[in-house]
Design an enzyme around this catalytic site. Sequence first.
Site, PDB file in Angstrom:
ATOM      1  N   CYS A   2       0.703  -1.236  -0.455  1.00 19.24           N
ATOM      2  CA  CYS A   2      -0.318  -0.349   0.243  1.00 19.24           C
ATOM      3  C   CYS A   2       1.081   1.280  -0.023  1.00 19.24           C
ATOM      4  O   CYS A   2       1.569   1.079   0.748  1.00 19.24           O
ATOM      5  CB  CYS A   2      -1.074   0.184   1.102  1.00 19.24           C
ATOM      6  SG  CYS A   2      -1.723   1.493   1.561  1.00 19.24           S
ATOM      7  N   GLU A 105      -3.923   1.222  -6.027  1.00 19.52           N
ATOM      8  CA  GLU A 105      -2.769   0.860  -6.630  1.00 19.52           C
ATOM      9  C   GLU A 105      -3.091   0.418  -8.026  1.00 19.52           C
ATOM     10  O   GLU A 105      -3.797   1.192  -8.279  1.00 19.52           O
ATOM     11  CB  GLU A 105      -3.174  -1.679  -6.381  1.00 19.52           C
ATOM     12  CG  GLU A 105      -2.532  -1.348  -4.534  1.00 19.52           C
ATOM     13  CD  GLU A 105      -1.182  -1.835  -3.893  1.00 19.52           C
ATOM     14  OE1 GLU A 105      -0.332  -1.313  -5.742  1.00 19.52           O
ATOM     15  OE2 GLU A 105      -1.158  -1.777  -2.413  1.00 19.52           O
TER      16      GLU A 105
END
Length: 221
Positions: A2, A105
């Site tokens: 992340c 992402e």
Amino acid sequence: MCGRMATTLPHDAMAQMFAATPANDLPPVPNYNVCPTVQVATVTADEGLRRLRPMRWGFIPHWYKKPNDGPLLINARAETIAEKPAFRSAARERRCLIPVSGFYEWTKTPDDARLPWYITRADGAPLVFAGVWQDWDKGDEPLTTCAIVTTGANETMGQVHHRMPVILSPDDWPLWLGEAGKGAARLMVAAPENALVFHRVDPAVNSNRATGPDLIAPISH
């Protein structure tokens, strides 16, 4: 992993959600492009008191003489967190919750263009990541720093990335914070299938200077 997040929940709502006492210096919200090294809101527990407090996103091991003395540690792998010198003490003694609205992402096209995706809970509730934290005091000012714990992606998330943050449900919070005894290691698993949804967003978010709610708006692809 992340590497970028969005936070839109007001401080008072976060404090109420966690039954936590809020600090006076929490980072401003909304922020649709939370980047490493900035302050994020976290929840810790000490002797029965939960605190909503800011931390620098980017864990600094105690042996760093300056913040950039080594790799920027924004994530801690669940599989090795108990053995890695940087994280093992924090994994036992200094765990926190990191609430966000969603995270980003990227996938790549055959010509290496980076395509961003915005990921949220399917039920619309905030995401609460498992985190670890540490105080670092070798600079001009002490820093309280944190990292997000990650694990292998579930099948749904695997369509976008092979790893994902460890996402905790409200029932998990006391155990992760150390309020409910030992056994937090069993929480470091992938979220259930279909817990998350995602959509393509504008490549504008590829810049860490980009701001505004348009960053999380769906685009056709």
